[in-house]
Design an enzyme around this catalytic site. Structure first.
Site, PDB file in Angstrom:
ATOM      1  CG  ASP A  14     -12.547 -14.559 -26.304  1.00  0.00           C
ATOM      2  OD1 ASP A  14     -12.163 -13.536 -27.249  1.00  0.00           O
ATOM      3  OD2 ASP A  14     -13.764 -15.101 -26.813  1.00  0.00           O
ATOM      4  CB  SER A  15     -13.567 -10.466 -24.931  1.00  0.00           C
ATOM      5  OG  SER A  15     -14.235 -11.115 -25.910  1.00  0.00           O
ATOM      6  CB  CYS A  77      -9.549 -12.583 -28.280  1.00  0.00           C
ATOM      7  SG  CYS A  77     -10.483 -11.127 -28.343  1.00  0.00           S
ATOM      8  CD  GLU A 162     -19.820 -12.855 -24.537  1.00  0.00           C
ATOM      9  OE1 GLU A 162     -19.891 -12.934 -23.343  1.00  0.00           O
ATOM     10  OE2 GLU A 162     -18.961 -13.685 -25.051  1.00  0.00           O
ATOM     11  CB  CYS A 196     -14.776 -12.505 -34.521  1.00  0.00           C
ATOM     12  SG  CYS A 196     -15.519 -12.462 -32.827  1.00  0.00           S
ATOM     13  CG  HIS A 198     -17.661 -14.191 -29.443  1.00  0.00           C
ATOM     14  ND1 HIS A 198     -16.315 -13.762 -28.985  1.00  0.00           N
ATOM     15  CD2 HIS A 198     -18.662 -14.294 -28.659  1.00  0.00           C
ATOM     16  CE1 HIS A 198     -16.460 -13.635 -27.724  1.00  0.00           C
ATOM     17  NE2 HIS A 198     -17.738 -13.686 -27.261  1.00  0.00           N
TER      18      HIS A 198
END
Ligand code: DGL
Length: 277
Positions: A14-15, A77, A162, A196, A198
């Site tokens: 994932d990012s 992701c 993040e 997403c 996240h």
């Protein structure tokens, strides 16, 4: 003549931190395998980046996981699945690694919709990159023609996660803002896709501002089920996934920054290694 490379761990990419929400469910469902997680935290978010850049970053990450022995990599992701998966599957793998596989998270999410939506009004909350690719709309049109989908970009949600601000008042403000907005566009939505990886980290707040009758669909379990099914249907790949029950973490960020938040999201102590791509 080329020989298939030796078995290795399953790569999860994932990012940033979002992929941990997928890894957690996959490990719960398939604890017997070894896993190698890679978060490109230093370059997250991907969601506002161009097609070319997301492809290039994703390709580098996949190469890195292949070089560490992974035979199978899951792009945990949506942005990378939307913008890079097809090119990797159709143009990169056949030339560089014909025996290895890379799978995404969009298809397994769309497949379940027919079972969970009663009125066929779907809402998609995702990054600008995923929304603008219209990957969900295209998959839905293929599998469930006539299903109504409303797509909304939530550009502030990944940065909140993040930055470790997922529990703050700022998160309340931005979660409510996007939920209100999508329901104003289609008040009949009965299923909301968290498109997403996240977003499950914001789930308590998303639930708080979403009317109770609306079903919220995080992806972890769906992707874990779909991986289990894939391995059952592809025994030759299953044999190339090592079974030691271990998990290792790689990040492009400083582990001093990555480990505390990853520990919180995984609910057990994490010690990562820093790499550069
Ligand atoms: N977890 C990624 C996704 O599912 C976040 C993308 C980003 O870095 O913006 O799309």
């Amino acid at each position: 003549m080329s020989y298939p490379s030796p078995p290795g761990p399953i790569g999860i990419f994932d990012s940033g931190y979002g992929g941990l929400t997928i890894l957690r469910e996959i490990r719960q469902r398939l604890p017997q395998y070894d896993y190698l997680f890679l978060g490109d935290n230093a370059r997250a978010p991907y969601g506002t980046r161009s097609f070319d850049i997301v492809y290039e970053f994703t390709r580098q990450a996949v190469d890195h996981l292949f070089n560490r022995g992974c035979q199978l990599v899951i792009l945990a992701c949506n942005t990378a699945s939307a913008k890079a998966l097809r090119t990797i599957q159709q143009h990169m793998l056949p030339i560089t690694d014909p025996d290895r596989r890379v799978l995404g998270v969009i298809r397994p999410t769309v497949e379940i919709l027919g079972k969970v939506s009663a009125n066929r009004h779907i809402g998609l909350l995702a990054t600008p990159g995923t929304v603008r690719s219209h990957s969900y709309r295209m998959e839905i049109e293929k599998i469930y023609p006539g299903m109504q989908i409303t797509e909304l970009e939530c550009p502030m949600w990944v940065p909140l996660v993040e930055a470790g601000e997922f529990d703050s008042d700022g998160a309340d403000y931005f979660v409510k803002k996007y939920i209100d907005r999508i329901l104003a566009i289609d008040p009949e939505i009965d299923t909301l896709i968290l498109g997403c990886t996240h977003y499950p980290i914001l789930l308590p707040k998303i639930r708080k501002y979403t009317p109770e009758h609306i079903r919220i669909l995080p992806q972890g379990e769906l992707v874990a089920d779909s991986l289990a099914d894939y391995l059952r249907r592809h025994p030759s790949m299953e044999e190339r996934c090592t079974r030691g029950g271990t998990v290792r973490f790689l990040t492009t960020e400083n582990p001093d920054k990555f480990d505390p938040l990853a520990t919180l999201f995984m609910r057990h102590p994490i010690h990562s290694d820093r790499i550069s791509l």
